[in-house]
Motif scaffolding. Structure first.
Motif, short mmCIF file in Angstrom:
data_model
loop_
_atom_site.label_atom_id
_atom_site.label_comp_id
_atom_site.label_asym_id
_atom_site.label_seq_id
_atom_site.Cartn_x
_atom_site.Cartn_y
_atom_site.Cartn_z
N TYR A 52 2.35 1.64 -3.47
CA TYR A 52 1.32 2.09 -4.40
C TYR A 52 1.06 3.58 -4.24
O TYR A 52 0.95 4.30 -5.22
CB TYR A 52 0.03 1.30 -4.18
CG TYR A 52 -1.13 1.79 -5.01
CD1 TYR A 52 -1.18 1.52 -6.37
CD2 TYR A 52 -2.14 2.55 -4.45
CE1 TYR A 52 -2.22 1.98 -7.14
CE2 TYR A 52 -3.19 3.02 -5.21
CZ TYR A 52 -3.23 2.72 -6.56
OH TYR A 52 -4.25 3.19 -7.31
N SER A 53 0.97 4.04 -2.99
CA SER A 53 0.70 5.47 -2.78
C SER A 53 1.87 6.32 -3.24
O SER A 53 1.67 7.45 -3.71
CB SER A 53 0.38 5.74 -1.30
OG SER A 53 1.51 5.44 -0.50
N GLN A 54 3.11 5.80 -3.14
CA GLN A 54 4.26 6.57 -3.59
C GLN A 54 4.39 6.57 -5.11
O GLN A 54 4.79 7.58 -5.69
CB GLN A 54 5.54 5.99 -2.98
CG GLN A 54 5.67 6.24 -1.50
CD GLN A 54 6.90 5.56 -0.92
OE1 GLN A 54 7.64 4.90 -1.63
NE2 GLN A 54 7.10 5.73 0.38
N THR A 55 4.06 5.49 -5.76
CA THR A 55 4.26 5.40 -7.20
C THR A 55 3.03 5.78 -8.01
O THR A 55 3.12 5.87 -9.24
CB THR A 55 4.67 3.97 -7.61
OG1 THR A 55 3.66 3.06 -7.20
CG2 THR A 55 5.99 3.60 -6.98
N LYS A 56 1.91 6.02 -7.37
CA LYS A 56 0.67 6.33 -8.10
C LYS A 56 0.83 7.60 -8.92
O LYS A 56 0.50 7.63 -10.11
CB LYS A 56 -0.49 6.47 -7.12
CG LYS A 56 -1.81 6.74 -7.79
CD LYS A 56 -2.92 6.85 -6.78
CE LYS A 56 -4.22 7.17 -7.46
NZ LYS A 56 -5.30 7.35 -6.51
N SER A 57 1.37 8.66 -8.33
CA SER A 57 1.51 9.91 -9.06
C SER A 57 2.53 9.76 -10.19
O SER A 57 2.33 10.32 -11.28
CB SER A 57 1.94 11.03 -8.11
OG SER A 57 3.18 10.72 -7.52
N ARG A 58 3.59 9.00 -9.95
CA ARG A 58 4.58 8.79 -11.01
C ARG A 58 3.98 8.03 -12.18
O ARG A 58 4.26 8.33 -13.34
CB ARG A 58 5.78 8.04 -10.46
CG ARG A 58 6.57 8.84 -9.46
CD ARG A 58 7.72 8.04 -8.92
NE ARG A 58 8.39 8.73 -7.83
CZ ARG A 58 9.18 8.17 -6.98
NH1 ARG A 58 9.43 6.89 -7.05
NH2 ARG A 58 9.75 8.88 -6.02
N MET A 59 3.17 7.02 -11.87
CA MET A 59 2.54 6.25 -12.94
C MET A 59 1.54 7.10 -13.73
O MET A 59 1.44 6.98 -14.95
CB MET A 59 1.84 5.02 -12.37
CG MET A 59 2.76 3.94 -11.91
SD MET A 59 3.70 3.31 -13.29
CE MET A 59 5.30 3.18 -12.57
N GLN A 60 0.83 7.96 -13.03
CA GLN A 60 -0.11 8.85 -13.73
C GLN A 60 0.66 9.80 -14.64
O GLN A 60 0.22 10.07 -15.77
CB GLN A 60 -0.96 9.62 -12.72
CG GLN A 60 -1.99 8.76 -12.03
CD GLN A 60 -2.74 9.50 -10.94
OE1 GLN A 60 -2.30 10.54 -10.46
NE2 GLN A 60 -3.88 8.96 -10.55
N GLN B 294 0.83 -1.21 0.00
CA GLN B 294 0.00 0.00 0.00
C GLN B 294 0.86 1.26 0.00
O GLN B 294 0.55 2.23 -0.69
CB GLN B 294 -0.93 -0.01 1.21
CG GLN B 294 -2.05 -1.01 1.10
CD GLN B 294 -2.87 -1.11 2.38
OE1 GLN B 294 -2.47 -0.63 3.43
NE2 GLN B 294 -4.01 -1.76 2.29
#
Length: 171
Positions: free
Chosen positions: A82-90, A79
């Motif tokens: 996911y929260s750290q990489t979510k913005s990078r993936m977007q 989790q």
């Protein structure tokens, strides 16, 4: 059209009207006494005190509980990642969509230039036979040389900024 609406609205609006209905007992039936609310079986209060008894856990529930406790650190780590990489993936997805739109409406002569730059990379790879270090160095250099022929202004800016950073790093 008006007639259709008139014929459909009329019966539908009758359903919204309310009517009062008065009921009276028959005159020949005997009069019964009224029943109180607490006398109805539906509303009766149970006599004794109820006590909650928890059922013992089954072996399946125990094993699932043990598995959850075992996996909890890993799920919390996932989790966090996911929260750290979510913005990078977007951002990566937005970059990909922007690149796709750019390639759909590419400027004239873009694809031939891209072909020449890619061919220079393949030539650098062919010339770098025998050494792994050469395979890492030659293709980017040949591609950079070919790209600097087509994009001279950007190459000059890149060389200036890179030179300043190398000088600062050297100090």
């Amino acid at each position: 059209m008006f007639k259709v609406i008139q014929k459909s609205v009329g019966p539908a609006s009758l359903g919204l009207l309310t009517f009062r209905v008065y009921a009276s007992p028959k005159k020949d039936s005997p009069h019964k006494t009224s029943v109180k609310v607490n006398e109805l079986s539906l509303y009766s209060v149970p006599e004794g005190q109820s006590k909650y008894v928890e059922e013992p856990r089954t072996p399946l529930e125990e094993s699932i509980s043990h598995l959850r406790r075992y996996c909890e650190p890993y799920t919390s780590w996932c989790q966090e990642m996911y929260s750290q990489t979510k913005s990078r993936m977007q951002n990566l997805v937005q970059w990909g969509l922007g690149s796709y739109e750019y390639l759909q409406d590419a400027p004239p002569g873009f694809f031939p230039r891209l072909g020449v730059i890619g061919f220079a990379g393949i030539v650098g790879l062919l010339l770098a036979r025998g050494s792994k270090i050469k395979k890492l160095v030659y293709p980017p250099r040949f591609m950079g040389l070919a790209a600097s022929l087509y994009y001279l202004q950007q190459a000059i800016v890149f060389v200036q900024v890179s030179g300043e950073k190398l000088f600062d790093w050297g100090l």
